[in-house]
Scaffold this motif. Structure first.
Motif, PDB file in Angstrom:
ATOM      1  N   ASN A 247     -48.115  -4.346 -39.309  1.00 11.56           N
ATOM      2  CA  ASN A 247     -48.858  -4.663 -40.527  1.00 11.56           C
ATOM      3  C   ASN A 247     -50.347  -4.610 -40.210  1.00 11.56           C
ATOM      4  O   ASN A 247     -50.862  -5.439 -39.465  1.00 11.56           O
ATOM      5  CB  ASN A 247     -48.453  -6.051 -41.032  1.00 11.56           C
ATOM      6  CG  ASN A 247     -48.863  -6.296 -42.474  1.00 11.56           C
ATOM      7  OD1 ASN A 247     -49.773  -5.666 -42.976  1.00 11.56           O
ATOM      8  ND2 ASN A 247     -48.172  -7.215 -43.131  1.00 11.56           N
ATOM      9  N   ASN A 248     -51.036  -3.636 -40.777  1.00 10.75           N
ATOM     10  CA  ASN A 248     -52.451  -3.410 -40.486  1.00 10.75           C
ATOM     11  C   ASN A 248     -53.313  -4.270 -41.406  1.00 10.75           C
ATOM     12  O   ASN A 248     -53.583  -3.910 -42.553  1.00 10.75           O
ATOM     13  CB  ASN A 248     -52.789  -1.927 -40.673  1.00 10.75           C
ATOM     14  CG  ASN A 248     -54.234  -1.625 -40.340  1.00 10.75           C
ATOM     15  OD1 ASN A 248     -54.849  -2.292 -39.509  1.00 10.75           O
ATOM     16  ND2 ASN A 248     -54.782  -0.614 -40.991  1.00 10.75           N
ATOM     17  N   GLY A 249     -53.765  -5.419 -40.924  1.00 17.87           N
ATOM     18  CA  GLY A 249     -54.583  -6.310 -41.729  1.00 17.87           C
ATOM     19  C   GLY A 249     -53.745  -7.205 -42.618  1.00 17.87           C
ATOM     20  O   GLY A 249     -53.527  -6.907 -43.792  1.00 17.87           O
ATOM     21  N   MET A 250     -53.256  -8.336 -42.071  1.00 18.50           N
ATOM     22  CA  MET A 250     -52.348  -9.223 -42.804  1.00 18.50           C
ATOM     23  C   MET A 250     -53.093 -10.457 -43.299  1.00 18.50           C
ATOM     24  O   MET A 250     -53.887 -11.057 -42.566  1.00 18.50           O
ATOM     25  CB  MET A 250     -51.184  -9.634 -41.897  1.00 18.50           C
ATOM     26  CG  MET A 250     -50.075 -10.380 -42.615  1.00 18.50           C
ATOM     27  SD  MET A 250     -48.676 -10.730 -41.522  1.00 18.50           S
ATOM     28  CE  MET A 250     -49.415 -11.962 -40.428  1.00 18.50           C
ATOM     29  N   SER A 251     -52.822 -10.853 -44.541  1.00 17.08           N
ATOM     30  CA  SER A 251     -53.542 -11.974 -45.153  1.00 17.08           C
ATOM     31  C   SER A 251     -52.631 -13.167 -45.431  1.00 17.08           C
ATOM     32  O   SER A 251     -52.853 -13.907 -46.386  1.00 17.08           O
ATOM     33  CB  SER A 251     -54.213 -11.513 -46.454  1.00 17.08           C
ATOM     34  OG  SER A 251     -53.245 -11.040 -47.381  1.00 17.08           O
ATOM     35  N   SER A 252     -51.600 -13.357 -44.598  1.00 21.72           N
ATOM     36  CA  SER A 252     -50.701 -14.507 -44.720  1.00 21.72           C
ATOM     37  C   SER A 252     -50.099 -14.781 -43.349  1.00 21.72           C
ATOM     38  O   SER A 252     -50.470 -14.153 -42.358  1.00 21.72           O
ATOM     39  CB  SER A 252     -49.611 -14.241 -45.758  1.00 21.72           C
ATOM     40  OG  SER A 252     -48.817 -13.134 -45.370  1.00 21.72           O
ATOM     41  N   ARG A 253     -49.165 -15.701 -43.264  1.00 14.53           N
ATOM     42  CA  ARG A 253     -48.618 -16.094 -41.962  1.00 14.53           C
ATOM     43  C   ARG A 253     -47.718 -15.032 -41.357  1.00 14.53           C
ATOM     44  O   ARG A 253     -47.677 -14.843 -40.149  1.00 14.53           O
ATOM     45  CB  ARG A 253     -47.839 -17.409 -42.082  1.00 14.53           C
ATOM     46  CG  ARG A 253     -48.676 -18.567 -42.600  1.00 14.53           C
ATOM     47  CD  ARG A 253     -47.989 -19.895 -42.302  1.00 14.53           C
ATOM     48  NE  ARG A 253     -48.627 -20.978 -43.027  1.00 14.53           N
ATOM     49  CZ  ARG A 253     -49.768 -21.563 -42.682  1.00 14.53           C
ATOM     50  NH1 ARG A 253     -50.407 -21.125 -41.609  1.00 14.53           N
ATOM     51  NH2 ARG A 253     -50.273 -22.543 -43.405  1.00 14.53           N
ATOM     52  N   TYR A 263     -60.228 -13.972 -43.727  1.00 17.43           N
ATOM     53  CA  TYR A 263     -61.355 -14.114 -42.798  1.00 17.43           C
ATOM     54  C   TYR A 263     -62.412 -13.073 -43.139  1.00 17.43           C
ATOM     55  O   TYR A 263     -62.102 -12.009 -43.699  1.00 17.43           O
ATOM     56  CB  TYR A 263     -60.889 -13.938 -41.354  1.00 17.43           C
ATOM     57  CG  TYR A 263     -59.775 -14.877 -40.960  1.00 17.43           C
ATOM     58  CD1 TYR A 263     -60.047 -16.186 -40.578  1.00 17.43           C
ATOM     59  CD2 TYR A 263     -58.445 -14.451 -40.983  1.00 17.43           C
ATOM     60  CE1 TYR A 263     -59.021 -17.056 -40.227  1.00 17.43           C
ATOM     61  CE2 TYR A 263     -57.422 -15.312 -40.626  1.00 17.43           C
ATOM     62  CZ  TYR A 263     -57.713 -16.606 -40.255  1.00 17.43           C
ATOM     63  OH  TYR A 263     -56.696 -17.471 -39.924  1.00 17.43           O
ATOM     64  N   LEU A 264     -63.669 -13.379 -42.768  1.00 15.92           N
ATOM     65  CA  LEU A 264     -64.792 -12.484 -43.039  1.00 15.92           C
ATOM     66  C   LEU A 264     -65.571 -12.210 -41.759  1.00 15.92           C
ATOM     67  O   LEU A 264     -65.545 -13.017 -40.819  1.00 15.92           O
ATOM     68  CB  LEU A 264     -65.738 -13.111 -44.076  1.00 15.92           C
ATOM     69  CG  LEU A 264     -65.135 -13.544 -45.412  1.00 15.92           C
ATOM     70  CD1 LEU A 264     -66.193 -14.249 -46.261  1.00 15.92           C
ATOM     71  CD2 LEU A 264     -64.548 -12.353 -46.159  1.00 15.92           C
ATOM     72  N   SER A 271     -62.064  -9.248 -42.692  1.00 15.91           N
ATOM     73  CA  SER A 271     -61.617  -8.794 -41.376  1.00 15.91           C
ATOM     74  C   SER A 271     -60.333  -9.545 -41.061  1.00 15.91           C
ATOM     75  O   SER A 271     -60.345 -10.767 -40.869  1.00 15.91           O
ATOM     76  CB  SER A 271     -62.690  -9.080 -40.317  1.00 15.91           C
ATOM     77  OG  SER A 271     -62.266  -8.635 -39.040  1.00 15.91           O
ATOM     78  N   LEU A 272     -59.210  -8.824 -41.020  1.00 11.05           N
ATOM     79  CA  LEU A 272     -57.901  -9.465 -40.954  1.00 11.05           C
ATOM     80  C   LEU A 272     -57.139  -9.052 -39.695  1.00 11.05           C
ATOM     81  O   LEU A 272     -57.295  -7.930 -39.201  1.00 11.05           O
ATOM     82  CB  LEU A 272     -57.073  -9.101 -42.192  1.00 11.05           C
ATOM     83  CG  LEU A 272     -57.710  -9.451 -43.545  1.00 11.05           C
ATOM     84  CD1 LEU A 272     -56.851  -8.929 -44.684  1.00 11.05           C
ATOM     85  CD2 LEU A 272     -57.902 -10.956 -43.669  1.00 11.05           C
ATOM     86  N   PRO A 273     -56.288  -9.945 -39.168  1.00 12.90           N
ATOM     87  CA  PRO A 273     -55.525  -9.626 -37.957  1.00 12.90           C
ATOM     88  C   PRO A 273     -54.371  -8.671 -38.246  1.00 12.90           C
ATOM     89  O   PRO A 273     -53.837  -8.635 -39.359  1.00 12.90           O
ATOM     90  CB  PRO A 273     -55.003 -10.997 -37.513  1.00 12.90           C
ATOM     91  CG  PRO A 273     -54.900 -11.785 -38.785  1.00 12.90           C
ATOM     92  CD  PRO A 273     -56.046 -11.328 -39.632  1.00 12.90           C
ATOM     93  N   THR A 299     -46.140 -10.286 -32.367  1.00 12.20           N
ATOM     94  CA  THR A 299     -47.430 -10.344 -31.668  1.00 12.20           C
ATOM     95  C   THR A 299     -48.536 -10.079 -32.690  1.00 12.20           C
ATOM     96  O   THR A 299     -48.276  -9.607 -33.807  1.00 12.20           O
ATOM     97  CB  THR A 299     -47.519  -9.312 -30.537  1.00 12.20           C
ATOM     98  OG1 THR A 299     -47.403  -7.987 -31.092  1.00 12.20           O
ATOM     99  CG2 THR A 299     -46.418  -9.519 -29.513  1.00 12.20           C
ATOM    100  N   ALA A 300     -49.784 -10.357 -32.295  1.00  7.73           N
ATOM    101  CA  ALA A 300     -50.914 -10.150 -33.201  1.00  7.73           C
ATOM    102  C   ALA A 300     -52.117  -9.636 -32.434  1.00  7.73           C
ATOM    103  O   ALA A 300     -52.263  -9.871 -31.230  1.00  7.73           O
ATOM    104  CB  ALA A 300     -51.268 -11.451 -33.924  1.00  7.73           C
ATOM    105  N   ILE A 301     -52.988  -8.928 -33.140  1.00 12.14           N
ATOM    106  CA  ILE A 301     -54.288  -8.508 -32.628  1.00 12.14           C
ATOM    107  C   ILE A 301     -55.345  -9.095 -33.555  1.00 12.14           C
ATOM    108  O   ILE A 301     -55.354  -8.809 -34.759  1.00 12.14           O
ATOM    109  CB  ILE A 301     -54.416  -6.973 -32.581  1.00 12.14           C
ATOM    110  CG1 ILE A 301     -53.361  -6.381 -31.652  1.00 12.14           C
ATOM    111  CG2 ILE A 301     -55.816  -6.575 -32.127  1.00 12.14           C
ATOM    112  CD1 ILE A 301     -53.345  -4.862 -31.638  1.00 12.14           C
ATOM    113  N   VAL A 302     -56.222  -9.940 -33.016  1.00 12.89           N
ATOM    114  CA  VAL A 302     -57.248 -10.616 -33.807  1.00 12.89           C
ATOM    115  C   VAL A 302     -58.567  -9.873 -33.655  1.00 12.89           C
ATOM    116  O   VAL A 302     -59.047  -9.683 -32.520  1.00 12.89           O
ATOM    117  CB  VAL A 302     -57.405 -12.086 -33.375  1.00 12.89           C
ATOM    118  CG1 VAL A 302     -58.500 -12.776 -34.191  1.00 12.89           C
ATOM    119  CG2 VAL A 302     -56.079 -12.829 -33.519  1.00 12.89           C
TER     120      VAL A 302
END
Length: 435
Positions: A247-253, A263-264, A271-273, A299-302
């Motif tokens: 998921n490229n740029g996620m805005s939830s959990r 996030y900004l 700017s989203l993880p 996993t995530a990339i912040v």
């Protein structure tokens, strides 16, 4: 009001079918399998539905005073309409839930529309679907209809990591590979924002897929998508699979909602993880015995350019403290479902309609993850035993009860976010009536 609108829509859809031809025929009806209609000029419609009255009771093992928390509600009220046009390669489905309860079961919702899509059979082996539906990149349990579950509820692995439904393009294949075996590949391209995401799109797209292998051939009566072995497979049936999504740029959990966590950067731009999920799973059935196993890892990339976060009230903050230290990466990860889990369950359905089932679910949270939240998670082990009575030789009617022992050794809160000692017991009872 929404319930009235949905009911009206269903009535108009049926009247539309009637208008297509002078004669509408009720072709077949099997209890629990739905009503099948057709017209003289080739249109078909199938109507299915079910309802599930439900109660649960939660208690804590080391609380002296009466700690029992009881709940009575309608768990699901589902109605589904599906069929095909005159050209049988074009198909459609609409599905609604009128209970106001989320599929995960832990929140109330006003999202009544579940499925809304059209599909086209490109060839006899390849199908394309566009619209909103359950996604192929979730764990296997999400493939299975809610009225066919072995136990009262889906596993905690599902509620922790599943996106459940998404909007986008879905491709699926079904290829025979020799000696009766099959391979089923799936491809998914969605907005990655979950159910009924009709507001401003956040982030980028979600891409993923799955591949399933059936070494002993297809299950009877689509048993690959149902849990208990009601059909009592006369030969062993097995499906094993692997899934992946990014998921490229996620805005939830976990990608189940849109715009709930934002996030900004320094220029006040979003700017989203990124969020990656993968897993393996299997389903086995033979002569009333069934077993399901699943493993999921996330996993995530912040992004390094995050400087602000948007609060629930719309204001911004530059505070990213974790354990007294300003740590953007750890703070962002702590609001996402990061870690791994596995679920194993099995059961046997006797010929008299009684089923005995058991399940073990394990959640392993990353150091920074919402899975460490003491009110909703932070419970690593779930042990469940259940008994069901099927009232017919189908999924049409059954009564189920299960009991779950929940490990609270890592420190948990009650529903009011107050710390409590000990562990939890959860008793659930549910009836299912389908047509």
């Amino acid at each position: 009001m929404k319930v009235i609108k949905i009911t009206s829509l269903c009535v108009f859809m049926f009247l539309g079918l009637v208008a297509r031809a002078q004669d509408v025929n009720l072709d077949t009806y099997k209890f629990g399998e739905g009503l099948n209609f057709s017209t003289d000029d080739g249109y078909k419609l199938k109507i299915t539905g079910f309802l599930q009255p439900y109660m649960d009771s939660k208690t804590y093992t080391e609380v002296d005073e009466n700690s029992s928390q009881n709940r009575f509600r309608m768990r699901r009220i589902r109605l589904r309409l599906e069929g095909n046009l005159k050209d049988e390669r074009f198909k459609y489905r609409f599905a609604f839930d009128l209970s106001g309860t989320s599929e995960a079961g832990d929140t109330e919702t006003s999202e009544y529309l579940l499925d809304a899509y059209v599909s086209y059979d490109i060839t006899s082996r390849i199908k394309a679907t566009f619209g909103q539906r359950s996604t192929f990149t979730d764990n296997r349990e999400l493939f299975m209809a809610s009225n066919t579950l072995q136990l009262v509820e889906r596993s905690r692995l599902t509620s922790a990591f599943a996106a459940i439904r998404e909007f986008g393009l879905f491709l699926q294949g079904n290829f025979k590979t020799g000696k009766g075996s099959y391979i089923k590949p799936y491809f998914v391209l969605t907005n990655g924002d979950g159910l009924n995401a009709i507001g401003k799109d956040r982030g980028g797209l979600k891409i993923g897929g799955r591949i399933d292998y059936l070494p002993f051939g297809l299950f009877t009566n689509k048993g690959q998508f149902k849990q208990a072995d009601v059909m009592r497979e006369t030969a062993p049936k097995l499906v094993i699979g692997a899934n992946f999504s990014h998921n490229n740029g996620m805005s939830s959990r976990r990608g189940r909602a849109n715009g709930t966590i934002l996030y900004l950067d320094a220029n006040d731009e979003e700017s989203l993880p990124d969020y990656t999920k993968y897993g393996i799973d299997f389903l086995f059935k033979f002569k009333g015995f069934s077993a399901l196993g699943e493993f999921v890892k996330t996993t995530a990339i912040v992004p390094e350019d995050i400087t602000q976060r948007i609060r629930n009230n719309g204001t911004t903050s530059t505070n990213f403290e974790v354990n007294g230290i300003q740590d953007v990466d750890s703070y962002v990860r702590g609001r996402m479902m990061l870690g791994e889990a596995y679920n194993i369950q099995a059961g046997y359905l006797f010929k008299n309609g009684i089923s005995i089932d058991g399940r073990y679910t394990r959640l392993n949270a990353d150091e920074n993850s919402f899975l460490n939240n003491a009110t909703f998670y932070n419970r690593p082990n779930y042990y469940t035993i259940g008994i069901s009575k099927y009232l017919s030789r189908s999924y049409g009617a059954k009564i189920q009860a299960d009991w779950t022992y929940i490990d609270g050794s890592q420190g948990i809160n009650d529903n009011n976010s107050m710390p409590i000692p000990g562990n939890e017991h959860l008793l659930r009872i549910m009836l299912t009536f389908a047509f």
